[in-house]
Design a protein around this motif. Structure first.
Motif, PDB file in Angstrom:
ATOM      1  N   THR A 247       8.001  12.213   8.173  1.00 33.89           N
ATOM      2  CA  THR A 247       7.859  10.802   8.523  1.00 33.89           C
ATOM      3  C   THR A 247       7.085  10.077   7.430  1.00 33.89           C
TER       4      THR A 247
ATOM      5  N   LEU B 285       4.803   7.309   6.069  1.00 34.56           N
ATOM      6  CA  LEU B 285       3.713   6.565   6.696  1.00 34.56           C
ATOM      7  C   LEU B 285       3.576   5.185   6.071  1.00 34.56           C
ATOM      8  N   GLU B 286       3.419   4.199   6.917  1.00 36.65           N
ATOM      9  CA  GLU B 286       3.126   2.848   6.430  1.00 36.65           C
ATOM     10  C   GLU B 286       1.699   2.826   5.883  1.00 36.65           C
TER      11      GLU B 286
ATOM     12  N   GLU C 215      -0.865   0.997   6.360  1.00 37.15           N
ATOM     13  CA  GLU C 215      -1.939   0.830   7.346  1.00 37.15           C
ATOM     14  C   GLU C 215      -2.140   2.081   8.197  1.00 37.15           C
ATOM     15  N   GLN C 216      -1.121   2.937   8.258  1.00 40.67           N
ATOM     16  CA  GLN C 216      -1.240   4.192   9.007  1.00 40.67           C
ATOM     17  C   GLN C 216      -1.838   5.299   8.147  1.00 40.67           C
ATOM     18  N   ASP C 217      -1.580   5.222   6.863  1.00 48.33           N
ATOM     19  CA  ASP C 217      -1.843   6.354   5.961  1.00 48.33           C
ATOM     20  C   ASP C 217      -3.282   6.360   5.445  1.00 48.33           C
TER      21      ASP C 217
ATOM     22  N   PHE D   6      -7.433  10.581  10.577  1.00 48.92           N
ATOM     23  CA  PHE D   6      -5.977  10.462  10.636  1.00 48.92           C
ATOM     24  C   PHE D   6      -5.388  11.497  11.582  1.00 48.92           C
TER      25      PHE D   6
ATOM     26  N   GLY E  84      -5.736  10.970  15.206  1.00 51.27           N
ATOM     27  CA  GLY E  84      -5.173   9.712  15.664  1.00 51.27           C
ATOM     28  C   GLY E  84      -3.735   9.831  16.137  1.00 51.27           C
TER      29      GLY E  84
ATOM     30  N   GLU F 253      -0.848   9.215  14.775  1.00 55.01           N
ATOM     31  CA  GLU F 253       0.153   9.766  13.872  1.00 55.01           C
ATOM     32  C   GLU F 253      -0.054  11.256  13.616  1.00 55.01           C
TER      33      GLU F 253
END
Length: 273
Positions: A122, A124-125, A127-129, A254, A257, A259
């Motif tokens: 996947t 990751l955007e 803001e997610q990464d 991370f 969280g 994700e």
């Protein structure tokens, strides 16, 4: 009826094997056919041996995996004693991170093959990464220690993230409440020796034990402090290695969280795993 070879007067035969053997050794056809037959027989023997030995090989791999898991746990500061006290059994399972459930279609032996497929990753955007991975696998192998009645007493979760010098890999061990750190083992890093490289020192890793990860509202509060730890959610920082500490903080946050292992931990807390 005379069954002699009309060309030389010798007795003829309709047996193809005898006709083959009767050919001169210098015959190209005989050489090719014999080579083919030998290869076919060898291939059949190898295939048969593979089928017969497969259960033994599987059992050996399982035993090796179990020994590797046990060695991994004992390598985490403070884990050897915990493992001996629990009297439980270590097992391994592949998790579908999106659902937080066991990936029944991807057993541990097939994980490497599954992750060779780009479709099982996947992207990751930004803001997610927060761990700086770029992408994360859809499936991850975790390790569980269960007590005599099957309850999880220890969960070992692989982590990865970006440090100051490069990628950091670690194993985070959580106690049965899934919110208290039992220990950590940094398994690979490229941090500066004497500074960030100290994250592989047992003395620093031992400071993780007992650290809380989430507050009562469920927010991940863990962090590596810039100096001495000042609260239940902090571990001591390393002098001169602020960016390494920040990388470890982001890595842990991370993976705990949504994700990462968030769905798994929620499912385990509900007793669904």
């Amino acid at each position: 009826m005379d069954n002699r070879n009309p060309s030389d007067g010798t007795p003829g035969t309709r047996n193809p094997w005898r006709r083959l053997l009767a050919l001169p050794n210098e015959s190209r056809a005989k050489t090719v056919i014999v080579a083919f037959l030998v290869s076919a027989i060898c291939a059949a023997l190898v295939s048969g041996a593979t089928v017969m030995l497969r259960p033994i090989q599987a059992a050996n791999r399982a035993a090796e995996e179990q020994a590797r898991i046990a060695a991994l746990v004992r390598g985490i500061p403070g884990m050897a004693g915990l493992l001996e006290q629990s009297g439980g059994t270590l097992s391994t399972v592949v998790i579908d991170l999106a659902s937080g459930r066991a990936a029944d279609a991807v057993p541990p032996a097939a994980l490497e093959t599954a992750l060779a497929d780009p479709g099982n990753w996947t992207v990751l955007e930004p803001e997610q990464d927060i761990a700086g991975l770029g992408q994360r696998p859809d499936f991850v192998q975790i390790y569980l220690l269960r007590d005599e009645v099957g309850r999880v007493s220890l969960a070992l979760l692989p982590l990865s993230g970006q440090g100051y010098g490069g990628r950091i890999d670690a194993i985070l061990a959580l106690e049965a409440d899934l919110n208290t750190v039992a220990g950590i083992a940094v398994t690979r890093h490229s941090e500066t020796p004497g500074l960030g490289g100290r994250i592989d020192e047992a003395a620093w890793q031992a400071g993780f034990a007992g650290t809380a990860l989430r507050d009562p509202a469920g927010a991940v509060r863990f962090r590596v402090a810039s100096g001495p730890a000042a609260g239940d959610y902090e571990v001591d920082g390393i002098t001169g290695a602020t960016r390494t500490g920040r990388g470890v903080t982001r890595m842990v946050r991370f993976w705990l969280g949504p994700e990462g292992y968030g769905p798994l931990l929620d499912a385990m807390a509900r007793g669904e795993f």
